[in-house]
Design a protein around this motif. Structure first.
Motif, short mmCIF file in Angstrom:
data_model
loop_
_atom_site.label_atom_id
_atom_site.label_comp_id
_atom_site.label_asym_id
_atom_site.label_seq_id
_atom_site.Cartn_x
_atom_site.Cartn_y
_atom_site.Cartn_z
N UNK A 432 0.82 -1.21 0.00
CA UNK A 432 0.00 0.00 0.00
C UNK A 432 0.85 1.26 0.00
N UNK A 433 2.00 1.22 0.69
CA UNK A 433 2.86 2.40 0.80
C UNK A 433 3.40 2.84 -0.56
N UNK A 434 3.64 1.87 -1.46
CA UNK A 434 4.15 2.20 -2.80
C UNK A 434 3.06 2.13 -3.86
N UNK A 435 1.80 2.18 -3.41
CA UNK A 435 0.66 2.25 -4.33
C UNK A 435 0.67 1.12 -5.36
N UNK A 436 0.93 -0.11 -4.89
CA UNK A 436 0.86 -1.26 -5.76
C UNK A 436 2.19 -1.82 -6.21
N UNK A 437 3.27 -1.12 -6.00
CA UNK A 437 4.59 -1.63 -6.35
C UNK A 437 5.03 -2.67 -5.31
N UNK A 438 5.80 -3.66 -5.75
CA UNK A 438 6.22 -4.75 -4.86
C UNK A 438 7.71 -4.69 -4.51
N UNK A 439 8.38 -3.57 -4.79
CA UNK A 439 9.81 -3.49 -4.50
C UNK A 439 10.10 -3.63 -3.01
N UNK A 440 9.34 -2.96 -2.16
CA UNK A 440 9.58 -3.06 -0.72
C UNK A 440 9.24 -4.45 -0.20
N UNK A 441 8.24 -5.06 -0.77
CA UNK A 441 7.90 -6.43 -0.38
C UNK A 441 9.05 -7.38 -0.71
N UNK A 442 9.62 -7.22 -1.91
CA UNK A 442 10.78 -8.03 -2.27
C UNK A 442 11.96 -7.78 -1.35
N UNK A 443 12.17 -6.51 -0.96
CA UNK A 443 13.24 -6.18 -0.03
C UNK A 443 13.03 -6.83 1.32
N UNK A 444 11.79 -6.93 1.75
CA UNK A 444 11.44 -7.60 3.01
C UNK A 444 11.88 -9.06 2.96
N UNK A 445 11.63 -9.73 1.83
CA UNK A 445 12.04 -11.13 1.67
C UNK A 445 13.57 -11.25 1.65
N UNK A 446 14.24 -10.36 0.96
CA UNK A 446 15.70 -10.40 0.90
C UNK A 446 16.32 -10.21 2.28
N UNK A 447 15.75 -9.31 3.07
CA UNK A 447 16.23 -9.11 4.43
C UNK A 447 16.07 -10.39 5.26
N UNK A 448 14.94 -11.06 5.11
CA UNK A 448 14.73 -12.32 5.83
C UNK A 448 15.77 -13.36 5.42
N UNK A 449 16.12 -13.40 4.13
CA UNK A 449 17.13 -14.35 3.66
C UNK A 449 18.49 -14.05 4.26
N UNK A 450 18.82 -12.80 4.39
CA UNK A 450 20.11 -12.41 4.99
C UNK A 450 20.17 -12.86 6.46
N UNK A 451 19.08 -12.67 7.18
CA UNK A 451 19.01 -13.10 8.58
C UNK A 451 19.22 -14.61 8.69
N UNK A 452 18.56 -15.37 7.83
CA UNK A 452 18.70 -16.82 7.85
C UNK A 452 20.12 -17.25 7.47
N UNK A 453 20.73 -16.57 6.51
CA UNK A 453 22.11 -16.91 6.11
C UNK A 453 23.07 -16.80 7.28
N UNK A 454 22.88 -15.79 8.12
CA UNK A 454 23.75 -15.63 9.29
C UNK A 454 23.67 -16.86 10.19
#
Length: 469
Positions: A432-454
Motif C-alpha cells: 500500500x505504501x508504494x501504491x501497488x509496487x512490490x519493491x519493498x515487499x521483495x526487499x522484506x524477503x531479501x532481508x529475511x534471507x540475509x538473517x537466515x544466512x547468518x
C-alpha cells in the motif's frame, strides 16, 4: 549435550540396530496424512482471510481496514503456535510422540470445524462476538499446529533407515503443498459452481466442515502407530526430562536460537507466495474497475484507500497458485535426497541465497503479464520446496532425543512468530505504501534471507549426528 553444538557425530546412524516397530509405509502415511490435514485446515483459513472474512466479520470498516483486520487475526495463530509447541513438546518428550500427535490433531480439527459453523458479524447479537470467537478459534488452530509439525517430523525421521533421514523427513513436509492444493481446489470448485452471493452466504463454510472427515482418517492412521525407537530408548535409559523446556534452555540454548533463525526466510517466503500474493492477484488493477464492482455489489468504495493489484478473477488466480504449489511438492521431495547427499547446511545455504535474489525479481515478474506471474509463482514455490523439505531433518537433528520434540517444536514455531506472523500484515502495508509496487515487499524477503544466512553460517552440519543420543 553441549550448549554450542548439536548431538555428537560419532555414529551417523538414524535407527537402532533392531528393526523399527513401524513399517516405512505406515510411518510415511501417518506423518504425511496428519500434516496434510493440519495444513488443509490452516490454508482454509488463509484463503478465507483473503477472500471472504474481511467483509463477513468486519462489515463496518473500510475495505483496506477490513483486509488488515482479517490478516491481524490470521497472525493470532502464530502467537499461539509457540504456546502449542511448549504444551505438546512437553508431553511429546514425557509421554511419547504417538499420544501427543493424536492430541494436536484433535485440537486443530475441532477448532477448524467450529469456524465452519460460526455466525458472522451481520448475525444479530454477534457484531462484536463473532470476531472475538474467530480470534479464539484461530488461537486454538495455532496451538494445534504448534504441536503437530515437530511430532510428525520426529515420527518420520526417528523411524528412518540409515542415511535417509532427510528423505523420510520430506514426507511430513509434503503435507504443506498437498493440504494447500486440496483446500484451494475446493475453493476453486465452490467459486465456479456457486454465485458470489451463495459463496459469501454459506459456500465458504464447506472446507472447514469437510475437515472433520479428514481428521477422522488421520486419527485412524495415527492410533495404529507404535512409539518411535528413539523415545523407547529414552525411556529405557531413564532419561525422560521432568521439565523438557528447562532442559532445552539449560543444555541446548544455542541450537534453539540458531534453529529458530534458520527458519525465518522459509516462513516469509511461504506467506508471501500464498496469503499475500492471493490479495495482490485478485485485487482490481484499475480504480474504475474496482469502483464499478463495488457499486454493482452495493458496497461502499474507498477511493483514497484503493491499491491496484493484478486484476485476476479469484478462480483463475487460485488455479495459477495451485500450479505453482505442484512445484513446491515436487521440489520438497527432491530436497530430501539432495540433503542426504550434500548435507543439510550446504543445501540450505545455496537455496537461501536464491531466496534473497528472488526478492529482487518479484516486482518485475509480477508485472510482466501472465507469463511473468507464472514464472514468479513457479520460481518462488520451487525455492520453497528446496528450503522447506530439509527442515524436518535439520531442526530435530540439533537436539538430543530426550528434548527433541520440545527443542524442534519451539524453534520451528518461534520462527513463525518472527517470520510468518508479521509477514502478511507487513507486506500489505508495504504494498500500500508504494501504491501497488512490490519493491519493498521483495526487499522484506531479501532481508529475511540475509538473517537466515547468518544462522546457517554460524551453525554446523547435522547430517552425521547420532540420532539415538
Amino acid at each position: 549435550m553441549s550448549t554450542t553444538e548439536p548431538p555428537t557425530t560419532s555414529t551417523g546412524s538414524s535407527a537402532p540396530a533392531a528393526a523399527p516397530a513401524n513399517t516405512p509405509a505406515r510411518v510415511i502415511t501417518a506423518s504425511m496424512v496428519g500434516t496434510t490435514i493440519e495444513f488443509f485446515d490452516f490454508y482454509a483459513y488463509a484463503t478465507a482471510a483473503s477472500l471472504v472474512f474481511p467483509a463477513l466479520f468486519f462489515p463496518t470498516q473500510s475495505p483496506a481496514n477490513q483486509l488488515l483486520s482479517s490478516f491481524a487475526i490470521f497472525g493470532v495463530a502464530f502467537v499461539a503456535r509457540p504456546l502449542g509447541s511448549l504444551l505438546f513438546g512437553h508431553f511429546g518428550d514425557r509421554v511419547g510422540r504417538k499420544t501427543t500427535l493424536v492430541a494436536s490433531l484433535l485440537v486443530m480439527g475441532i477448532a477448524t470445524f467450529l469456524i465452519g459453523v460460526l455466525p458472522t458479524a451481520s448475525t444479530p447479537g454477534f457484531t462484536v462476538l463473532a470476531p472475538a470467537i474467530l480470534v479464539l478459534l484461530r488461537f486454538c488452530q495455532g496451538v494445534g499446529l504448534g504441536g503437530e509439525w515437530s511430532g510428525a517430523a520426529l515420527l518420520a525421521t526417528e523411524n528412518a533407515p540409515p542415511g535417509k533421514r532427510a528423505l523420510f523427513g520430506t514426507f511430513p513436509q509434503l503435507g504443506a503443498p498437498i493440504g494447500f492444493i486440496l483446500s484451494n481446489l475446493l475453493f476453486v470448485v465452490l467459486s465456479l459452481q456457486l454465485t458470489d452471493e451463495q459463496f459469501m452466504a454459506w459456500g465458504w463454510r464447506l472446507p472447514f466442515l469437510l475437515s472433520a472427515v479428514l481428521v477422522i482418517v488421520g486419527l485412524w492412521v495415527r492410533l495404529k502407530l507404535m512409539e518411535s525407537p528413539a523415545f523407547q530408548k529414552v525411556i529405557a535409559e531413564e532419561r525422560v526430562a521432568a521439565v523438557p523446556i528447562a532442559r532445552v534452555f539449560r543444555t541446548a540454548w544455542k541450537p534453539l536460537v540458531l534453529a529458530t533463525i534458520a527458519m525465518v526466510a522459509t516462513y516469509v517466503l511461504f506467506y508471501l507466495m500464498t496469503a499475500f500474493l492471493m490479495v495482490v492477484g485478485t485485487t482490481a488493477s484499475d480504480k474504475g474497475i474496482a469502483q464499478a464492482a463495488a457499486e454493482a455489489a452495493g458496497k461502499p468504495f474507498d477511493v483514497a484507500g484503493f491499491v491496484p493489484g493484478l486484476g485476476y478473477a479469484r478462480p483463475q488466480f487460485l488455479t495459477m497458485l495451485i500450479i505453482g504449489v505442484v512445484f513446491f511438492g515436487i521440489f520438497t521431495l527432491v530436497s530430501g535426497p539432495l540433503a542426504d547427499r550434500m548435507g543439510r547446511r550446504r543445501l540450505l545455504l545455496g537455496v537461501t541465497v536464491g531466496i534473497g535474489v528472488f526478492g529482487f525479481l518479484i516486482e518485475p515478474l509480477m508485472h510482466a503479464g501472465t507469463a511473468g506471474v507464472m514464472a514468479a509463482l513457479i520460481l518462488g514455490f520451487t525455492l520453497m520446496g528446496l528450503t522447506f523439505g530439509p527442515m524436518a531433518a535439520f531442526l530435530p537433528e540439533m537436539f538430543r532425543s530426550d528434548v527433541r520434540y520440545t527443542g524442534s517444536a519451539v524453534s520451528y514455531n518461534m520462527a513463525s512468530v518472527i517470520g510468518a506472523a508479521p509477514a502478511p500484515y507487513a507486506m500489505i502495508a508495504l504494498w500500500q505504501a508504494l501504491d501497488g509496487s512490490l519493491w519493498l515487499v521483495g526487499g522484506y524477503l531479501t532481508l529475511a534471507a540475509i538473517i537466515t544466512l547468518v544462522a546457517l553460517l554460524v551453525g554446523k552440519e547435522t547430517r552425521e549426528v547420532d540420532y539415538l543420543a
